[in-house]
Each structure stands twice: as structure tokens, then as C-alpha cells.
Write an enzyme that holds these catalytic residues in place. Structure first.
Site, PDB file in Angstrom:
ATOM      1  N   CYS A   1       0.876  -1.215  -0.075  1.00  0.00           N
ATOM      2  CA  CYS A   1       0.129  -0.087   0.000  1.00  0.00           C
ATOM      3  C   CYS A   1       1.050   1.387  -0.041  1.00  0.00           C
ATOM      4  O   CYS A   1       1.784   1.162   0.752  1.00  0.00           O
ATOM      5  CB  CYS A   1      -0.927   0.002   1.218  1.00  0.00           C
ATOM      6  SG  CYS A   1      -1.969   1.260   1.430  1.00  0.00           S
TER       7      CYS A   1
ATOM      8  N   HIS B   1      -8.581  -3.661  -2.771  1.00  0.00           N
ATOM      9  CA  HIS B   1      -7.890  -2.967  -1.973  1.00  0.00           C
ATOM     10  C   HIS B   1      -8.445  -1.472  -1.979  1.00  0.00           C
ATOM     11  O   HIS B   1      -8.415  -0.738  -0.734  1.00  0.00           O
ATOM     12  CB  HIS B   1      -6.282  -2.878  -2.331  1.00  0.00           C
ATOM     13  CG  HIS B   1      -5.462  -2.186  -1.526  1.00  0.00           C
ATOM     14  ND1 HIS B   1      -4.706  -2.876  -0.667  1.00  0.00           N
ATOM     15  CD2 HIS B   1      -5.370  -0.998  -1.508  1.00  0.00           C
ATOM     16  CE1 HIS B   1      -3.850  -1.975  -0.247  1.00  0.00           C
ATOM     17  NE2 HIS B   1      -4.146  -0.819  -0.660  1.00  0.00           N
ATOM     18  N   GLU B   2      -8.703  -0.739  -3.174  1.00  0.00           N
ATOM     19  CA  GLU B   2      -8.966   0.389  -3.262  1.00  0.00           C
ATOM     20  C   GLU B   2     -10.373   0.946  -2.421  1.00  0.00           C
ATOM     21  O   GLU B   2     -10.809   1.579  -1.829  1.00  0.00           O
ATOM     22  CB  GLU B   2      -8.660   1.021  -4.433  1.00  0.00           C
ATOM     23  CG  GLU B   2      -7.528   0.873  -5.219  1.00  0.00           C
ATOM     24  CD  GLU B   2      -6.408   1.313  -4.129  1.00  0.00           C
ATOM     25  OE1 GLU B   2      -6.660   2.577  -3.304  1.00  0.00           O
ATOM     26  OE2 GLU B   2      -5.205   0.961  -4.374  1.00  0.00           O
TER      27      GLU B   2
ATOM     28  N   HIS C   1     -10.255   0.899   0.982  1.00  0.00           N
ATOM     29  CA  HIS C   1      -9.855   2.368   1.662  1.00  0.00           C
ATOM     30  C   HIS C   1     -10.835   3.210   1.542  1.00  0.00           C
ATOM     31  O   HIS C   1     -11.137   3.828   2.656  1.00  0.00           O
ATOM     32  CB  HIS C   1      -9.020   2.803   0.641  1.00  0.00           C
ATOM     33  CG  HIS C   1      -7.294   2.751   0.861  1.00  0.00           C
ATOM     34  ND1 HIS C   1      -6.775   3.118   1.786  1.00  0.00           N
ATOM     35  CD2 HIS C   1      -6.307   2.162  -0.097  1.00  0.00           C
ATOM     36  CE1 HIS C   1      -5.523   2.739   1.955  1.00  0.00           C
ATOM     37  NE2 HIS C   1      -5.205   2.052   0.685  1.00  0.00           N
TER      38      HIS C   1
END
Length: 181
Positions: free
Chosen positions: A89, A131-132, A135
Site C-alpha cells: 500500500c 484494496h482501493e 480504503h
């Protein structure tokens, strides 16, 4: 080029769920450009708006020479197949840990103009999208690690030269095996 500073682990913005985008205007297009420019400058596979301090549901990606973005993503998983491999990351620079993710994903959302779009991802693209999107939900990939690996990751973070021990760290109470996407 409009490269922005990337927020690092410990910054509260990384743990705060982002708000949906409601205005598809010039400011949003500037945010998308900033995300893409910063991601490309840093050499990342993806970058979410909270990582540059903006609490909106937008991310950019650069996977297999496909550069793009997605606004207000909603994920669907067409099957139960998983992948396990190294993940890092830009907000936790230089550290990588094997992380379980779904192998396939369908991400629905909008482009910077508000037009509906869909991305079908497998492998690395699927990992990046998950993953994004995490976030945008205030979740870090560290939350998806098994307890032993998470403990090692926290030790590595505290030893990293970029780490600021003055920032309070909260560990997610959620199941670490990625079942709550």
C-alpha cells in the site's frame, strides 16, 4: 502534473469511511486527475481519494497498462474463488504481506462525468479494486491479515523510518480473513 502528498498509516483519514460523490463537476475531474498523476508518480497499482486526504468514494488504478478510475464503486463477486499473494500500500510504503482476496470481482460505479461504468477484474485487477474500495470504507489491507502476520506487520511498521509514533493507531475489530467486503 498535480502530484499530491500521500497520507501514511496512522492518519485518521485512512480509517474514516468516505462519502459518496454527489457532484460530478470540475472539482471531481480535478480530483481524478490528481489521483492518477499521484498514483503514476508513485508507481502504485491504485490510489484512493482518502490516501490524499479527500473523503470521497473515488479511486484510480493502473493495472496491466490499463489506467482508469471509478467513482462510488459497488462490488459484486461472481464466485467464491480466492487468491493469496503479496499486497502492499502506498500509505504503508515498502511493506508487503500475503493477503487473501477474491479472485474475481465486478465493480459497478461511474466515471468522472457521472456515466455508469463497470469493471470486470480478475487476479491483480480484482485485488486492486478490492484494496482501493476497502480504503473508501476506512479499511486497510492489514485488517485482512491473519493475527500472526498482522502482529509482524505492526512491528515492521513501528520500525519503518517513515512511521510517526505520535499518531494513535487503531486496529480493526473485524474478521481478518476478508469475509466482510
Amino acid at each position: 502534473m498535480t502530484v499530491q502528498e500521500i497520507r501514511l498509516f496512522g492518519d485518521p483519514v485512512l480509517r474514516t469511511p468516505a462519502d459518496p460523490v454527489v457532484d460530478f463537476d470540475k472539482q471531481l475531474r480535478k480530483l481524478v486527475k490528481n489521483l492518477i498523476d499521484t498514483m503514476l508518480d508513485e508507481g502504485g497499482a491504485g490510489l484512493a481519494a482518502p490516501q490524499i486526504g479527500v473523503g470521497l468514494r473515488v479511486f484510480s488504478f493502473d493495472v496491466d497498462d490499463v489506467v482508469g478510475h471509478l467513482v462510488n464503486p459497488v462490488l459484486e463477486f461472481p464466485d467464491e474463488e480466492e487468491q493469496d499473494g503479496p499486497e502492499g500500500c502506498l500509505s504503508i510504503p515498502g511493506l508487503y504481506y500475503d493477503t487473501v482476496r477474491r479472485q474475481n470481482v465486478i465493480a459497478k460505479g461511474h466515471n468522472e462525468f457521472g456515466d455508469p461504468m463497470q469493471i470486470v477484474g480478475t487476479g491483480l485487477m480484482s485485488r486492486c479494486i478490492q484494496h482501493e474500495t476497502d480504503h473508501l470504507d476506512g479499511v486497510l489491507f492489514l485488517d485482512r491479515l491473519d493475527p500472526e502476520t498482522r502482529k509482524k506487520a505492526m512491528k515492521d511498521i513501528r520500525a519503518a523510518d517513515w512511521y510517526d509514533d505520535g499518531i494513535q493507531i487503531k486496529v480493526s475489530p473485524h474478521d481478518s480473513r476478508g469475509r466482510f467486503i
